[in-house]
Design an enzyme around this catalytic site. Structure first.
Site, short mmCIF file in Angstrom:
data_model
loop_
_atom_site.label_atom_id
_atom_site.label_comp_id
_atom_site.label_asym_id
_atom_site.label_seq_id
_atom_site.Cartn_x
_atom_site.Cartn_y
_atom_site.Cartn_z
CB SER A 33 21.12 -8.18 -30.91
OG SER A 33 22.13 -7.27 -31.27
CG ASP A 233 17.96 -2.70 -35.86
OD1 ASP A 233 18.73 -1.86 -35.35
OD2 ASP A 233 18.25 -3.90 -35.97
CG HIS A 287 18.47 -3.95 -32.18
ND1 HIS A 287 19.06 -4.53 -33.28
CD2 HIS A 287 19.09 -4.51 -31.10
CE1 HIS A 287 19.96 -5.41 -32.90
NE2 HIS A 287 20.01 -5.42 -31.58
#
Length: 310
Positions: A33, A233, A287
């Protein structure tokens, strides 16, 4: 700043009684991330330190850097939010065609703002970066958030949790007296929370900064990089991550771009690799790839650590 802190933390760790036995082991910096900023920055700081080892410090055995569903090159990646919301590999249209066209029209202004943020003019940097963040977030991620879907997995609803997942077990562990004692945290005055938007906003100062050149420096010096992305994601999607690896200016750009995309792990994903750089699209993962595809994630990281072909 974080890379500087991490570099000196690692120096101290490898000199400590607990860490010294690992000093000569291969060191991989891996992030997820916003780790698309942190991992390249930390690895690059280690690389710079190794080029000119200061007195009293150690050369660290940097062996690779990896980023999963990360934000690394915002100027490239923000151009793919509209596609991910309307033309993704799962054929899930989460926005209307009108919303898609509106997002496409906003892309040039967004990328212009991000480019200005990264222009190197310190007198306008801070304002330009904040302006780009505000405009791009509203124009290119706002329409998705308005749907109520999970930005970390477009197949799901978000629900009431601010991060769309239940992290209560993590909060329970972090706030346990035994954990606080082990971490030398004052048990009466401090509590750990999964999400704190006040602190989160303070980190947005560098959101639009480009960390891809750090990856290029590492690759050009023979340090391998793995960029992987679960393909459901939205917020750090596989389309944008694939695009910035193809756009990356490094000594083997032509070979990487010409490399064939190949099946990976018997239908688990799609890999492109050349001269130390690998981009891996992981099928049916959001994600957090290890959460959605734990077995494939273990195979992936094991391959990378062992220097095996993808």
């Amino acid at each position: 700043m974080i890379s500087e802190d991490a570099y000196y933390f690692l120096q101290a760790f490898f000199k400590s009684d607990e860490g010294k036995k690992y000093k000569d082991s291969p060191l991989f910096i891996v992030g997820e991330s916003y780790g698309g900023h942190y991992a390249p920055a930390i690895a690059h700081r280690i690389w710079l330190g190794n080029k000119n080892v200061k007195e009293g410090l150690e050369k660290l055995n940097l062996a690779g850097v990896a980023v999963g569903n990360g934000l690394t090159d915002p100027e490239v990646q923000y151009q793919h939010y509209s596609e991910m919301a309307f033309k993704n590999s799962h054929n899930i249209k989460v926005i209307s065609e009108t919303a898609y066209e509106t997002m496409k029209k906003a892309e040039p202004m967004c990328t212009k703002g991000i480019a200005k943020c990264n222009s190197g003019d310190s007198t306008i940097d801070q304002f330009a970066c904040q302006a780009a963040f505000i405009y791009c977030a509203k124009a290119l991620t706002g329409p998705f958030f308005a749907t109520g879907l999970n930005p970390y997995d477009i197949r799901k609803q978000c629900g009431d949790n601010p991060l769309c997942y239940d992290f209560s077990h993590v909060e329970k562990f972090m706030n346990a007296d035994a954990t606080k004692k082990a971490l030398h945290v004052d048990g009466h005055s401090s509590s750990w929370k999964t999400c704190n938007n006040v602190i989160n906003q303070q980190f947005h100062v560098d959101e639009m900064k480009d960390f891809a050149p750090y990856v290029a420096d590492l690759l050009n010096d023979g340090i391998p990089a793995l960029i992987y992305a679960g393909d459901v994601d939205f917020i750090c999607n596989y389309l944008g991550n694939r695009a910035w690896t193809l756009n990356l200016e490094w000594s083997h750009k032509a070979e990487f771009n010409a490399a064939e995309e190949k099946d990976w792990n018997n239908g688990a994903g799609l890999a492109r690799t050349a001269n130390g750089l690998t981009f891996l699209q992981v099928y049916d993962a959001g994600h957090m790839v290890p959460t959605d595809q734990p077995e494939h994630a273990l195979t992936m990281i094991t391959q990378f650590l062992n220097g095996e072909e993808f």
